[in-house]
Design a protein around this motif. Structure first.
Motif, PDB file in Angstrom:
ATOM      1  N   SER A 188       0.828  -1.207   0.000  1.00 41.13           N
ATOM      2  CA  SER A 188       0.000   0.000   0.000  1.00 41.13           C
ATOM      3  C   SER A 188       0.853   1.245   0.000  1.00 41.13           C
ATOM      4  CB  SER A 188      -0.925   0.018   1.228  1.00 41.13           C
ATOM      5  OG  SER A 188      -1.792  -1.072   1.202  1.00 41.13           O
ATOM      6  N   SER A 189       1.933   1.229   0.764  1.00 40.80           N
ATOM      7  CA  SER A 189       2.835   2.388   0.814  1.00 40.80           C
ATOM      8  C   SER A 189       3.502   2.617  -0.537  1.00 40.80           C
ATOM      9  CB  SER A 189       3.902   2.185   1.897  1.00 40.80           C
ATOM     10  OG  SER A 189       3.306   2.050   3.160  1.00 40.80           O
ATOM     11  N   VAL A 190       3.954   1.530  -1.174  1.00 39.54           N
ATOM     12  CA  VAL A 190       4.584   1.642  -2.494  1.00 39.54           C
ATOM     13  C   VAL A 190       3.591   2.200  -3.504  1.00 39.54           C
ATOM     14  CG1 VAL A 190       5.543   0.302  -4.415  1.00 39.54           C
ATOM     15  CG2 VAL A 190       6.311  -0.139  -2.081  1.00 39.54           C
ATOM     16  N   LEU A 191       2.359   1.708  -3.502  1.00 41.90           N
ATOM     17  CA  LEU A 191       1.339   2.207  -4.410  1.00 41.90           C
ATOM     18  C   LEU A 191       1.067   3.692  -4.172  1.00 41.90           C
ATOM     19  CD1 LEU A 191      -0.725   1.650  -6.633  1.00 41.90           C
ATOM     20  CD2 LEU A 191      -2.346   1.018  -4.851  1.00 41.90           C
ATOM     21  N   PHE A 192       0.984   4.083  -2.922  1.00 43.78           N
ATOM     22  CA  PHE A 192       0.748   5.487  -2.581  1.00 43.78           C
ATOM     23  C   PHE A 192       1.893   6.366  -3.092  1.00 43.78           C
ATOM     24  CE2 PHE A 192       1.331   9.081   0.320  1.00 43.78           C
ATOM     25  CZ  PHE A 192       0.107   9.721   0.152  1.00 43.78           C
ATOM     26  N   VAL A 193       3.115   5.920  -2.893  1.00 43.32           N
ATOM     27  CA  VAL A 193       4.284   6.688  -3.349  1.00 43.32           C
ATOM     28  C   VAL A 193       4.280   6.801  -4.870  1.00 43.32           C
ATOM     29  CG1 VAL A 193       6.808   6.644  -3.515  1.00 43.32           C
ATOM     30  CG2 VAL A 193       5.687   6.212  -1.324  1.00 43.32           C
ATOM     31  N   LEU A 194       3.988   5.705  -5.558  1.00 49.27           N
ATOM     32  CA  LEU A 194       3.954   5.741  -7.022  1.00 49.27           C
ATOM     33  C   LEU A 194       2.860   6.682  -7.532  1.00 49.27           C
ATOM     34  CD1 LEU A 194       4.563   2.012  -7.959  1.00 49.27           C
ATOM     35  CD2 LEU A 194       6.116   3.944  -8.313  1.00 49.27           C
ATOM     36  N   LEU A 195       1.686   6.611  -6.945  1.00 48.67           N
ATOM     37  CA  LEU A 195       0.599   7.500  -7.365  1.00 48.67           C
ATOM     38  C   LEU A 195       0.956   8.961  -7.113  1.00 48.67           C
ATOM     39  CD1 LEU A 195      -2.554   5.518  -6.174  1.00 48.67           C
ATOM     40  CD2 LEU A 195      -1.805   5.911  -8.513  1.00 48.67           C
ATOM     41  N   PHE A 196       1.585   9.231  -5.985  1.00 52.22           N
ATOM     42  CA  PHE A 196       1.975  10.602  -5.655  1.00 52.22           C
ATOM     43  C   PHE A 196       3.097  11.073  -6.569  1.00 52.22           C
ATOM     44  CE2 PHE A 196       4.312  13.767  -3.158  1.00 52.22           C
ATOM     45  CZ  PHE A 196       3.291  14.675  -2.947  1.00 52.22           C
ATOM     46  N   ALA A 197       4.046  10.188  -6.881  1.00 51.30           N
ATOM     47  CA  ALA A 197       5.204  10.564  -7.693  1.00 51.30           C
ATOM     48  C   ALA A 197       4.802  10.918  -9.125  1.00 51.30           C
ATOM     49  CB  ALA A 197       6.220   9.432  -7.697  1.00 51.30           C
ATOM     50  N   PHE A 198       3.800  10.235  -9.665  1.00 46.89           N
ATOM     51  CA  PHE A 198       3.405  10.465 -11.049  1.00 46.89           C
ATOM     52  C   PHE A 198       2.173  11.361 -11.171  1.00 46.89           C
ATOM     53  CE2 PHE A 198       5.861   6.556 -11.312  1.00 46.89           C
ATOM     54  CZ  PHE A 198       6.756   6.899 -12.308  1.00 46.89           C
ATOM     55  N   GLN A 199       1.847  12.074 -10.136  1.00 41.26           N
ATOM     56  CA  GLN A 199       0.643  12.899 -10.130  1.00 41.26           C
ATOM     57  C   GLN A 199       0.717  14.033 -11.155  1.00 41.26           C
ATOM     58  OE1 GLN A 199      -0.245  14.590  -6.321  1.00 41.26           O
ATOM     59  NE2 GLN A 199      -2.426  14.555  -6.731  1.00 41.26           N
ATOM     60  N   ASN A 200       1.866  14.622 -11.374  1.00 36.94           N
ATOM     61  CA  ASN A 200       1.996  15.767 -12.280  1.00 36.94           C
ATOM     62  C   ASN A 200       2.516  15.395 -13.658  1.00 36.94           C
ATOM     63  OD1 ASN A 200       1.043  17.703 -10.476  1.00 36.94           O
ATOM     64  ND2 ASN A 200       3.020  17.762  -9.429  1.00 36.94           N
ATOM     65  N   VAL A 201       2.616  14.102 -13.959  1.00 31.14           N
ATOM     66  CA  VAL A 201       3.089  13.673 -15.270  1.00 31.14           C
ATOM     67  C   VAL A 201       1.949  13.805 -16.270  1.00 31.14           C
ATOM     68  CG1 VAL A 201       3.967  11.728 -16.598  1.00 31.14           C
ATOM     69  CG2 VAL A 201       4.777  12.115 -14.263  1.00 31.14           C
ATOM     70  N   LYS A 202       2.207  14.489 -17.355  1.00 30.38           N
ATOM     71  CA  LYS A 202       1.186  14.671 -18.385  1.00 30.38           C
ATOM     72  C   LYS A 202       1.121  13.426 -19.271  1.00 30.38           C
ATOM     73  CE  LYS A 202       1.566  19.668 -18.525  1.00 30.38           C
ATOM     74  NZ  LYS A 202       0.675  19.910 -17.477  1.00 30.38           N
ATOM     75  N   PRO A 203      -0.071  13.106 -19.812  1.00 32.61           N
ATOM     76  CA  PRO A 203      -0.193  11.928 -20.677  1.00 32.61           C
ATOM     77  C   PRO A 203       0.545  12.128 -21.992  1.00 32.61           C
ATOM     78  CG  PRO A 203      -2.229  13.168 -20.655  1.00 32.61           C
ATOM     79  CD  PRO A 203      -1.329  13.799 -19.627  1.00 32.61           C
ATOM     80  N   HIS A 204       0.964  11.031 -22.576  1.00 36.37           N
ATOM     81  CA  HIS A 204       1.640  11.059 -23.870  1.00 36.37           C
ATOM     82  C   HIS A 204       0.607  11.326 -24.961  1.00 36.37           C
ATOM     83  CE1 HIS A 204       4.520  10.151 -26.962  1.00 36.37           C
ATOM     84  NE2 HIS A 204       3.720   9.213 -27.456  1.00 36.37           N
ATOM     85  N   THR A 205       0.725  12.450 -25.635  1.00 35.75           N
ATOM     86  CA  THR A 205      -0.243  12.819 -26.679  1.00 35.75           C
ATOM     87  C   THR A 205       0.518  13.219 -27.944  1.00 35.75           C
ATOM     88  OG1 THR A 205      -0.303  15.055 -25.793  1.00 35.75           O
ATOM     89  CG2 THR A 205      -2.052  13.581 -25.087  1.00 35.75           C
ATOM     90  N   PRO A 206       0.950  12.235 -28.748  1.00 32.25           N
ATOM     91  CA  PRO A 206       1.769  12.541 -29.920  1.00 32.25           C
ATOM     92  C   PRO A 206       1.051  13.335 -31.003  1.00 32.25           C
ATOM     93  CG  PRO A 206       1.113  10.249 -29.945  1.00 32.25           C
ATOM     94  CD  PRO A 206       0.684  10.810 -28.618  1.00 32.25           C
TER      95      PRO A 206
END
Length: 140
Positions: free
Chosen positions: A22-40
């Motif tokens: 659960s902690s790892v999942l929380f960290v991953l979700l928080f870490a990628f929160q500001n990553v924009k989707p790939h839109t080629p």
């Protein structure tokens, strides 16, 4: 170690594993929160627009004339409605009842292709007035 002690140790291990995952999942979700989707293809094309049931200012909805005119107008796309008749044939028609478009008070699913093709579409529908009648298009 007794049987009860083994059960307690196993429960504690499962709880620790759950807590770590659960902690790892929380960290991953928080870490990628500001990553924009790939839109080629972003900004490559303008918005896609549709003519609702064809170009209604030109001809009755879901008719061949309205669809062709709607598609030809600035490359826009028509939105179509398909209905299945009692004999299994398909036609372009939106409503459940034929009343608004044809003046015939029947459900579109209860008529045959012969009845549909023999029933003209009205010249005046929903405030639009056309100088011609039209027919319900059959899908072949």
């Amino acid at each position: 170690m007794t049987n009860n002690h083994c059960k307690i140790v196993i429960l504690i291990l499962f709880a620790l594993i759950f807590l770590v995952l659960s902690s790892v999942l929380f960290v991953l979700l928080f870490a990628f929160q500001n990553v924009k989707p790939h839109t080629p293809c972003q900004n490559e094309w303008g918005p896609v627009t549709y003519y609702h049931r064809g170009n209604l200012t030109f001809a009755q909805e879901n008719t061949f004339t309205a669809i062709v005119n709607g598609s030809a107008a600035n490359g826009n796309n028509p939105e179509l409605d398909v209905s299945l008749l009692k004999d299994g044939e398909g036609v372009l028609f939106h409503d459940d009842s034929m009343l608004r478009m044809t003046g015939v008070d029947k459900d579109i699913r209860d008529v045959s292709i012969e009845e549909v093709l023999g029933t003209p579409i009205l010249q005046e529908i929903d405030g639009y007035s056309y100088n011609f009648t039209n027919s319900i298009p059959e899908i072949e």
